[in-house]
Design a protein around this motif. Structure first.
Motif, PDB file in Angstrom:
ATOM      1  N   UNK A  41      68.394 -45.281   1.732  1.00 25.26           N
ATOM      2  CA  UNK A  41      67.907 -43.899   1.769  1.00 25.26           C
ATOM      3  C   UNK A  41      67.635 -43.405   0.358  1.00 25.26           C
ATOM      4  N   UNK A  42      66.700 -42.459   0.238  1.00 25.90           N
ATOM      5  CA  UNK A  42      66.445 -41.816  -1.034  1.00 25.90           C
ATOM      6  C   UNK A  42      66.751 -40.332  -0.925  1.00 25.90           C
ATOM      7  N   UNK A  43      67.217 -39.766  -2.029  1.00 28.88           N
ATOM      8  CA  UNK A  43      67.452 -38.321  -2.097  1.00 28.88           C
ATOM      9  C   UNK A  43      66.297 -37.619  -2.805  1.00 28.88           C
ATOM     10  N   UNK A  44      65.172 -38.315  -2.949  1.00 30.09           N
ATOM     11  CA  UNK A  44      64.045 -37.738  -3.687  1.00 30.09           C
ATOM     12  C   UNK A  44      63.542 -36.451  -3.041  1.00 30.09           C
ATOM     13  N   UNK A  45      63.617 -36.347  -1.726  1.00 31.11           N
ATOM     14  CA  UNK A  45      63.189 -35.137  -1.040  1.00 31.11           C
ATOM     15  C   UNK A  45      64.251 -34.063  -0.985  1.00 31.11           C
ATOM     16  N   UNK A  46      65.366 -34.271  -1.681  1.00 31.19           N
ATOM     17  CA  UNK A  46      66.473 -33.330  -1.641  1.00 31.19           C
ATOM     18  C   UNK A  46      67.624 -33.898  -0.829  1.00 31.19           C
ATOM     19  N   UNK A  57      67.445 -33.308   3.033  1.00 32.85           N
ATOM     20  CA  UNK A  57      66.515 -34.219   3.699  1.00 32.85           C
ATOM     21  C   UNK A  57      67.103 -35.618   3.789  1.00 32.85           C
ATOM     22  N   UNK A  58      67.736 -36.071   2.705  1.00 30.09           N
ATOM     23  CA  UNK A  58      68.367 -37.382   2.732  1.00 30.09           C
ATOM     24  C   UNK A  58      69.475 -37.457   3.769  1.00 30.09           C
ATOM     25  N   UNK A  59      70.216 -36.363   3.910  1.00 28.82           N
ATOM     26  CA  UNK A  59      71.305 -36.325   4.899  1.00 28.82           C
ATOM     27  C   UNK A  59      70.742 -36.414   6.316  1.00 28.82           C
TER      28      UNK A  59
END
Length: 508
Positions: free
Chosen positions: A117-122, A125-127
């Motif tokens: 997963x990436x947290x790039x979108x916040x 969103x990652x959660x």
């Protein structure tokens, strides 16, 4: 296309020696990656310690919510699900080249079971992406069945937006899908319900997810509809037509369904339930070796398989990066994996023997070495009996350390293929045990079904492959599973009872 001789084909060990190299960590040779372990998850993150710990706590809360709602008893969880958290979408392409505009994915394939997963979108969103993908994992673990594709995805979409408050959990809260539903032309619902795989144009995929979410939301919001949905899912799992059976489940013909759901969408009732108690997690965050920066995600790519045309470049890259970290466990295991699958197998075996000499309880290295001898046996028929015995000896050593290791059980069982009388009772039970430990892996189900059919246990074989042929994310196994199901139904006879006292332990 996957090739059995050219890659590691099975789920990673249930109990894996931590990838942190103790000597390197003590010397301060650490990189950007951190690791933490909770009861149900093993999180690797190139994110802040605060974010990693919070994600672990959120995931444990979410697992507790799903367990409470589905009546899954607390107790042994099994292998913690590995999750890799990165700050950039680019890092996802280090595992699956070619991904575009994707925030994360879950892979339950013949290579490994994990999520990236990436947290790039916040972080929110990652959660949501994590919750969506974990819902798939949870359902395959605890309630596997041939659910229709729209329900598989709609269910994950419904639960992914769960919001945890101090005393309650909110379910069915508005999702990002509602904006699309308010402004787009909907696809006919008979097309949505008939889909077997998530593929096609981006607009078609968006419609599938959004409309599946809303239909699931509608069916879960009323006790009577929920009861009909349960009967519908059971009927489809038993081979019923998901399109023909839906009007009765919804209580309306397809022609009225869009109008009904658009009216329902104006209110969109949510659900509030008492928050399940959170466990007192004492999480320890440890730095990973510097080699993780260069090789951790590439190791996962190897487990998923590398197309033949890309192998020379990937092998050269792995060799060059691994050379930077002599004596490092992650570097040597990643290099051994590449050399074993499409490089110099003798070099792989030497690396693995070195790792086992350094740590005789390194189950992952033991399993990889056994698998290497199996591959060698396939390439050298004259020496195959000796090499297969060598492989089984290593599998037995690994089993003595970790008797609930699905991969070791599977490797052992398939090493017996081709022998007279295969599969005997023990081989069947070993395959059934591997599948029980990792039911998400289609290859485990297919191998168990094959063994059951060879023993004329056709009803059990049919039930074994049912969850695969409606899985929207399944690859070629989906078609193979449907064929195997039809063969089993056509040939079914009275089932045989398992032999008493045979508990699925490899014979040495």
């Amino acid at each position: 296309m996957r090739r059995a001789m050219s890659r590691r084909m099975f789920v990673t060990s249930v109990a894996v020696t931590p990838l942190i190299d103790g000597a390197a960590a003590r010397a301060g040779a650490t990189g950007d990656w951190l690791h933490t372990q909770s009861p149900a998850f093993s999180l690797y993150g190139r994110v802040s310690e605060k974010t990693l710990v919070q994600m672990a706590r959120d995931l444990e809360d979410f697992d507790g919510l799903l367990r409470a709602l589905h009546g899954v008893d607390t107790g042994p969880i099994g292998r913690p699900l590995p999750i890799y958290l990165t700050p950039r979408q680019f890092d996802l392409r280090r595992v699956r080249p070619g991904l575009v505009n994707v925030l994360g994915f879950y892979s339950a394939s013949v290579g490994d079971v994990f999520a990236v997963m990436t947290t790039e979108g916040g972080e929110d969103q990652g959660r949501w992406v994590l919750f969506h993908e974990y819902t798939h994992h949870f359902m395959k673990q605890h309630a596997p069945a041939a659910y229709p594709s729209w329900l598989v995805e709609g269910y994950a979409e419904y639960f992914m937006t769960a919001r945890f408050k101090p005393d309650v959990v909110e379910l069915g809260v508005p999702s990002s899908r509602i904006a699309w539903l308010r402004g787009a032309v909907w696809s006919p619902f008979d097309e949505i319900v008939s889909r077997k795989a998530v593929a096609g144009k981006r607009s078609d995929i968006t419609a599938f997810y959004a409309q599946s979410w809303l239909l699931t939301h509608y069916m879960l919001s009323d006790p009577e509809r929920l009861s009909r949905l349960t009967r519908y899912a059971t009927a489809v799992a038993g081979g019923g037509d998901p399109v023909a059976l839906l009007p009765e489940a919804v209580g309306a013909p397809f022609a009225d369904l869009e109008r009904i759901l658009k009216r329902y969408m104006t209110a969109l009732p949510g659900r509030r339930i008492p928050r399940p108690p959170s466990g007192a997690l004492q999480l320890t965050v440890a730095p990973m070796p510097a080699s993780a920066d260069d090789l951790l995600l590439e190791n996962q790519r190897l487990k998923m398989g590398v197309p033949p045309a890309e192998r020379p470049e990937v092998l050269a890259m792995i060799r060059e990066r691994a050379a930077r970290y002599p004596g490092d466990r992650l570097a040597e295991l990643t290099l051994a994996r590449a050399e074993n699958d499409f490089g110099e197998r003798a070099k792989a075996q030497a690396l693995l023997r070195g790792r086992i000499a350094a740590d005789p309880r390194d189950v992952e290295a033991i399993q990889m070495l056994g698998w290497s001898y199996m591959l060698q046996a396939r390439a050298d028929r004259a020496q195959a009996p000796r090499l297969l015995n060598e492989a089984r000896d290593w599998f037995g050593k690994g089993f003595a350390i970790d008797p609930d290791n699905a991969l070791l059980l599977f490797d052992y069982a398939i090493s017996r293929r081709g022998e007279p009388g295969y599969p005997n009772d023990n081989a069947v039970n070993v395959l059934l045990r591997a599948q029980q430990l990792a039911p998400q892996v289609a290859a485990f189900r297919m191998a168990a079904a094959d063994a059951l059919m060879r023993r004329d246990r056709f009803d059990e074989a049919a039930a074994m492959v049912e969850p695969v042929f409606n899985d929207p994310h399944a690859g070629p196994e989906r078609i193979q599973a449907k064929q195997r199901f039809e063969q089993a139904i056509a040939r079914r006879r009275p089932t045989e009872a398992p032999t008493e006292g045979d508990n699925g332990a490899p014979e040495r």
